[in-house]
Design a protein around this motif. Structure first.
Motif, PDB file in Angstrom:
ATOM      1  N   LEU A 193       0.950  -1.311   0.305  1.00  0.00           N
ATOM      2  CA  LEU A 193       0.182   0.576  -0.115  1.00  0.00           C
ATOM      3  C   LEU A 193       0.598   1.620  -0.323  1.00  0.00           C
ATOM      4  CD1 LEU A 193      -3.168  -0.565   2.541  1.00  0.00           C
ATOM      5  CD2 LEU A 193      -3.163  -1.107  -0.013  1.00  0.00           C
ATOM      6  N   PHE A 194       1.880   0.655   0.474  1.00  0.00           N
ATOM      7  CA  PHE A 194       3.008   2.036   0.501  1.00  0.00           C
ATOM      8  C   PHE A 194       4.081   2.746  -0.363  1.00  0.00           C
ATOM      9  CE2 PHE A 194       2.332   0.886   5.091  1.00  0.00           C
ATOM     10  CZ  PHE A 194       2.285   2.122   5.770  1.00  0.00           C
ATOM     11  N   VAL A 195       4.175   1.934  -1.057  1.00  0.00           N
ATOM     12  CA  VAL A 195       4.580   1.498  -2.104  1.00  0.00           C
ATOM     13  C   VAL A 195       3.999   2.311  -3.442  1.00  0.00           C
ATOM     14  CG1 VAL A 195       5.634  -0.207  -3.885  1.00  0.00           C
ATOM     15  CG2 VAL A 195       6.229  -0.547  -1.110  1.00  0.00           C
ATOM     16  N   MET A 196       2.774   0.938  -3.706  1.00  0.00           N
ATOM     17  CA  MET A 196       1.922   2.318  -4.606  1.00  0.00           C
ATOM     18  C   MET A 196       1.812   3.329  -3.968  1.00  0.00           C
ATOM     19  SD  MET A 196       1.624  -0.705  -6.588  1.00  0.00           S
ATOM     20  CE  MET A 196       3.290  -0.935  -6.358  1.00  0.00           C
ATOM     21  N   ILE A 198       3.314   5.500  -3.283  1.00  0.00           N
ATOM     22  CA  ILE A 198       4.759   6.773  -3.886  1.00  0.00           C
ATOM     23  C   ILE A 198       4.964   6.788  -5.556  1.00  0.00           C
ATOM     24  CG2 ILE A 198       6.489   5.009  -3.848  1.00  0.00           C
ATOM     25  CD1 ILE A 198       6.123   8.964  -2.297  1.00  0.00           C
ATOM     26  N   SER A 199       3.976   5.461  -5.612  1.00  0.00           N
ATOM     27  CA  SER A 199       4.155   4.874  -7.256  1.00  0.00           C
ATOM     28  C   SER A 199       3.347   5.507  -7.649  1.00  0.00           C
ATOM     29  CB  SER A 199       3.876   3.811  -7.579  1.00  0.00           C
ATOM     30  OG  SER A 199       3.951   3.329  -8.908  1.00  0.00           O
ATOM     31  N   ARG A 200       2.528   6.189  -7.559  1.00  0.00           N
ATOM     32  CA  ARG A 200       1.628   7.103  -8.182  1.00  0.00           C
ATOM     33  C   ARG A 200       1.486   8.765  -8.148  1.00  0.00           C
ATOM     34  NH1 ARG A 200      -2.167   3.486  -5.180  1.00  0.00           N
ATOM     35  NH2 ARG A 200      -2.496   4.575  -3.469  1.00  0.00           N
ATOM     36  N   TYR A 201       2.061   9.036  -7.057  1.00  0.00           N
ATOM     37  CA  TYR A 201       2.814   9.876  -6.941  1.00  0.00           C
ATOM     38  C   TYR A 201       4.419  10.309  -7.809  1.00  0.00           C
ATOM     39  CZ  TYR A 201       4.075  15.070  -5.824  1.00  0.00           C
ATOM     40  OH  TYR A 201       4.606  16.357  -4.994  1.00  0.00           O
ATOM     41  N   ARG A 202       4.978   9.663  -7.776  1.00  0.00           N
ATOM     42  CA  ARG A 202       6.117   9.319  -8.840  1.00  0.00           C
ATOM     43  C   ARG A 202       5.590  10.002 -10.448  1.00  0.00           C
ATOM     44  NH1 ARG A 202      11.238   8.569  -7.881  1.00  0.00           N
ATOM     45  NH2 ARG A 202      11.561   7.980  -6.017  1.00  0.00           N
ATOM     46  N   GLU A 203       4.226   9.152 -11.100  1.00  0.00           N
ATOM     47  CA  GLU A 203       3.364   9.400 -12.188  1.00  0.00           C
ATOM     48  C   GLU A 203       4.002  10.905 -12.573  1.00  0.00           C
ATOM     49  OE1 GLU A 203       3.412   7.132 -15.201  1.00  0.00           O
ATOM     50  OE2 GLU A 203       4.376   4.919 -13.134  1.00  0.00           O
ATOM     51  N   GLN A 241      -0.710  -6.902 -17.808  1.00  0.00           N
ATOM     52  CA  GLN A 241      -1.098  -7.712 -16.351  1.00  0.00           C
ATOM     53  C   GLN A 241       0.535  -7.588 -16.122  1.00  0.00           C
ATOM     54  OE1 GLN A 241      -3.509 -10.781 -16.470  1.00  0.00           O
ATOM     55  NE2 GLN A 241      -5.066  -9.479 -17.044  1.00  0.00           N
ATOM     56  N   GLU A 242       1.270  -8.468 -16.941  1.00  0.00           N
ATOM     57  CA  GLU A 242       2.763  -8.679 -16.473  1.00  0.00           C
ATOM     58  C   GLU A 242       3.452  -7.277 -16.207  1.00  0.00           C
ATOM     59  OE1 GLU A 242       4.479 -11.843 -18.993  1.00  0.00           O
ATOM     60  OE2 GLU A 242       3.082 -12.621 -18.269  1.00  0.00           O
ATOM     61  N   VAL A 243       3.657  -6.872 -17.434  1.00  0.00           N
ATOM     62  CA  VAL A 243       4.001  -4.925 -16.822  1.00  0.00           C
ATOM     63  C   VAL A 243       3.994  -4.036 -16.661  1.00  0.00           C
ATOM     64  CG1 VAL A 243       6.310  -6.053 -18.708  1.00  0.00           C
ATOM     65  CG2 VAL A 243       4.311  -4.779 -19.631  1.00  0.00           C
ATOM     66  N   SER A 244       2.668  -3.784 -16.190  1.00  0.00           N
ATOM     67  CA  SER A 244       1.032  -2.877 -15.995  1.00  0.00           C
ATOM     68  C   SER A 244       2.211  -1.734 -15.381  1.00  0.00           C
ATOM     69  CB  SER A 244      -0.543  -3.614 -15.747  1.00  0.00           C
ATOM     70  OG  SER A 244       0.320  -4.181 -14.073  1.00  0.00           O
ATOM     71  N   ALA A 245       3.344  -2.345 -14.360  1.00  0.00           N
ATOM     72  CA  ALA A 245       3.159  -1.197 -12.986  1.00  0.00           C
ATOM     73  C   ALA A 245       4.343  -0.725 -13.564  1.00  0.00           C
ATOM     74  CB  ALA A 245       4.137  -2.323 -11.885  1.00  0.00           C
ATOM     75  N   LEU A 246       5.050  -0.846 -15.113  1.00  0.00           N
ATOM     76  CA  LEU A 246       5.842  -0.635 -16.004  1.00  0.00           C
ATOM     77  C   LEU A 246       5.359   0.777 -16.757  1.00  0.00           C
ATOM     78  CD1 LEU A 246       8.781  -3.349 -16.011  1.00  0.00           C
ATOM     79  CD2 LEU A 246       8.412  -1.316 -14.293  1.00  0.00           C
ATOM     80  N   THR A 252      -7.074   1.993 -12.624  1.00  0.00           N
ATOM     81  CA  THR A 252      -8.017   0.911 -11.882  1.00  0.00           C
ATOM     82  C   THR A 252      -9.531   1.617 -10.942  1.00  0.00           C
ATOM     83  OG1 THR A 252      -6.845   0.607 -10.009  1.00  0.00           O
ATOM     84  CG2 THR A 252      -6.696  -0.734 -11.235  1.00  0.00           C
ATOM     85  N   SER A 253     -10.470   1.428 -11.501  1.00  0.00           N
ATOM     86  CA  SER A 253     -11.431   1.630  -9.924  1.00  0.00           C
ATOM     87  C   SER A 253     -11.845   0.892  -8.209  1.00  0.00           C
ATOM     88  CB  SER A 253     -12.785   2.325 -10.364  1.00  0.00           C
ATOM     89  OG  SER A 253     -13.092   0.807 -10.927  1.00  0.00           O
ATOM     90  N   GLY A 254     -12.507   2.031  -7.515  1.00  0.00           N
ATOM     91  CA  GLY A 254     -12.836   1.794  -6.662  1.00  0.00           C
ATOM     92  C   GLY A 254     -11.590   1.042  -6.004  1.00  0.00           C
ATOM     93  N   LEU A 255     -11.989  -0.084  -5.369  1.00  0.00           N
ATOM     94  CA  LEU A 255     -11.313   0.371  -3.542  1.00  0.00           C
ATOM     95  C   LEU A 255      -9.304  -0.684  -4.087  1.00  0.00           C
ATOM     96  CD1 LEU A 255     -11.012  -0.359  -0.570  1.00  0.00           C
ATOM     97  CD2 LEU A 255     -11.503  -3.016  -1.085  1.00  0.00           C
ATOM     98  N   ALA A 256      -9.746  -1.201  -5.810  1.00  0.00           N
ATOM     99  CA  ALA A 256      -8.573  -1.379  -6.112  1.00  0.00           C
ATOM    100  C   ALA A 256      -8.056   0.037  -6.712  1.00  0.00           C
ATOM    101  CB  ALA A 256      -8.420  -2.216  -7.846  1.00  0.00           C
ATOM    102  N   ARG A 257      -7.653   0.916  -5.943  1.00  0.00           N
ATOM    103  CA  ARG A 257      -6.739   2.338  -6.980  1.00  0.00           C
ATOM    104  C   ARG A 257      -6.063   2.665  -5.527  1.00  0.00           C
ATOM    105  NH1 ARG A 257     -10.417   7.334  -8.739  1.00  0.00           N
ATOM    106  NH2 ARG A 257     -11.017   6.441 -11.718  1.00  0.00           N
ATOM    107  N   LEU A 258      -6.935   1.539  -4.418  1.00  0.00           N
ATOM    108  CA  LEU A 258      -5.624   1.543  -3.307  1.00  0.00           C
ATOM    109  C   LEU A 258      -3.823   0.807  -3.791  1.00  0.00           C
ATOM    110  CD1 LEU A 258      -7.629   0.602  -0.756  1.00  0.00           C
ATOM    111  CD2 LEU A 258      -6.187   2.934  -0.887  1.00  0.00           C
ATOM    112  N   PHE A 259      -4.464  -0.002  -4.731  1.00  0.00           N
ATOM    113  CA  PHE A 259      -2.806  -0.948  -4.940  1.00  0.00           C
ATOM    114  C   PHE A 259      -2.557  -0.188  -6.579  1.00  0.00           C
ATOM    115  CE2 PHE A 259      -5.817  -3.439  -2.188  1.00  0.00           C
ATOM    116  CZ  PHE A 259      -3.908  -3.299  -1.021  1.00  0.00           C
ATOM    117  N   ALA A 260      -3.104   0.614  -7.074  1.00  0.00           N
ATOM    118  CA  ALA A 260      -3.056   0.735  -8.492  1.00  0.00           C
ATOM    119  C   ALA A 260      -1.419   1.458  -8.703  1.00  0.00           C
ATOM    120  CB  ALA A 260      -4.177   2.332  -8.925  1.00  0.00           C
ATOM    121  N   THR A 261      -0.432   1.398  -9.777  1.00  0.00           N
ATOM    122  CA  THR A 261       0.473   2.100  -9.632  1.00  0.00           C
ATOM    123  C   THR A 261       0.398   3.332 -10.270  1.00  0.00           C
ATOM    124  OG1 THR A 261       0.720   0.509 -11.704  1.00  0.00           O
ATOM    125  CG2 THR A 261       1.728  -0.267  -9.356  1.00  0.00           C
ATOM    126  N   HIS A 262      -0.713   3.650 -10.914  1.00  0.00           N
ATOM    127  CA  HIS A 262      -1.093   4.523 -11.360  1.00  0.00           C
ATOM    128  C   HIS A 262      -2.087   5.854 -10.926  1.00  0.00           C
ATOM    129  CE1 HIS A 262       1.736   2.789 -14.275  1.00  0.00           C
ATOM    130  NE2 HIS A 262       1.783   3.512 -15.415  1.00  0.00           N
TER     131      HIS A 262
END
Length: 274
Positions: A193-196, A198-203, A241-246, A252-262
């Motif tokens: 949760l913490f890693v994601m 900061i990842s969203r802000y880095r975008e 899906q395999e490279v979505s974080a890159l 994403t929508s709803g609760l899944a946004r907590l774990f979204a990389t973007h």
């Protein structure tokens, strides 16, 4: 400092991750009697292997090949000029067929690789491609890929230690084995949760750096609109899906946004245009 807000957020998230890692190290010391230098060395080795394998797997998963300078001289020229502007070495350029317009970067400063999809080059005009390339170069310049791997490594280490705690304190039967798996997954999700976040802000930071390098945010904003539209029309593939974080696109929508990389694509476009 170029990005004081990012530095502040990294300080907070980094402190939390370090505290979780330190707790895992103390548990490992108590459970296995391993000296702290060995624990640290094993952790560094684990993250290093994860980094190397992750880079290789990302490129292999999309079947990336070198982008010919003879066929795509304009892209090489753009990347060379942008690299000079951003103060980094020109990365290796590769191309892949991903099924959707997309791009991603792997590696670090001095040893980076940028992959663009054939679909991206067909969909975007030259200015929009330049905006996407600038975004990916910003990720390399800001060491975003390295920071993501480090965060994921800490999450994995903490999860592994949590699993061993369950196994060592239980009856070591099949029920404890499955409980350890569940606990490990929950702990890893919590740390991520913490890693994601900061990842969203880095975008946002990469978008801002890209806009600065190309003289405005409009080309990248238009690129994101086109990429979003094409992704909505195409079904997600296993490769995506395999490279979505890159990749440059992710939503994403709803609760899944907590774990979204973007972050949401519409917010990125709004920021670029403001």
């Amino acid at each position: 400092m170029r990005h004081p807000s990012l530095v502040a957020r990294m300080a907070v998230v980094g402190s939390i991750l370090f505290a979780l890692y330190a707790a895992a190290a103390m548990v490992a010391y108590a459970a296995f009697g391993l000296p702290y230098p060995i624990i640290i060395a094993l952790s560094v080795l684990f993250v290093g292997v994860q980094y190397k394998i992750g880079k290789w797997a990302a490129l292999r998963s999309v079947g990336a090949e070198d982008l010919s300078e003879d066929r795509f001289p304009e892209i090489h020229r753009q990347v060379e000029a942008l690299s000079d502007e951003m103060g980094i070495e020109k990365p290796r350029l590769m191309i892949a067929r991903m099924g959707v317009p997309n791009a991603f970067a792997v590696g670090r400063k001095g040893a980076g690789t940028v992959v663009v999809s054939e679909e991206l080059l067909r969909t975007l005009n030259d200015d929009e491609v330049e905006g996407v390339l600038a975004h990916e170069l910003a990720h390399i310049g800001n060491r975003d890929v390295v920071m993501m791997v480090l965060g994921q490594g800490i999450a994995s280490i903490v999860a592994i230690v949590a699993q061993w705690v369950v196994l060592l304190t239980g009856d070591n039967d099949i029920a404890d084995f499955f409980l350890a798996l569940v606990v490990g997954q929950i702990v890893q999700l919590f740390v991520m949760l913490f890693v994601m976040a900061i990842s969203r802000y880095r975008e946002y930071v990469a978008d801002s750096d890209a806009a600065g390098a190309i003289g405005g945010g409009e080309p990248l904003a238009r690129a994101l609109e086109k990429i979003s539209s094409e992704n909505e029309r195409a079904q997600e593939s296993a490769i995506d899906q395999e490279v979505s974080a890159l990749c440059i696109f992710g939503d994403t929508s709803g609760l899944a946004r907590l774990f979204a990389t973007h972050p949401p694509i519409e917010k990125r476009i709004e920021r670029l245009r403001n």
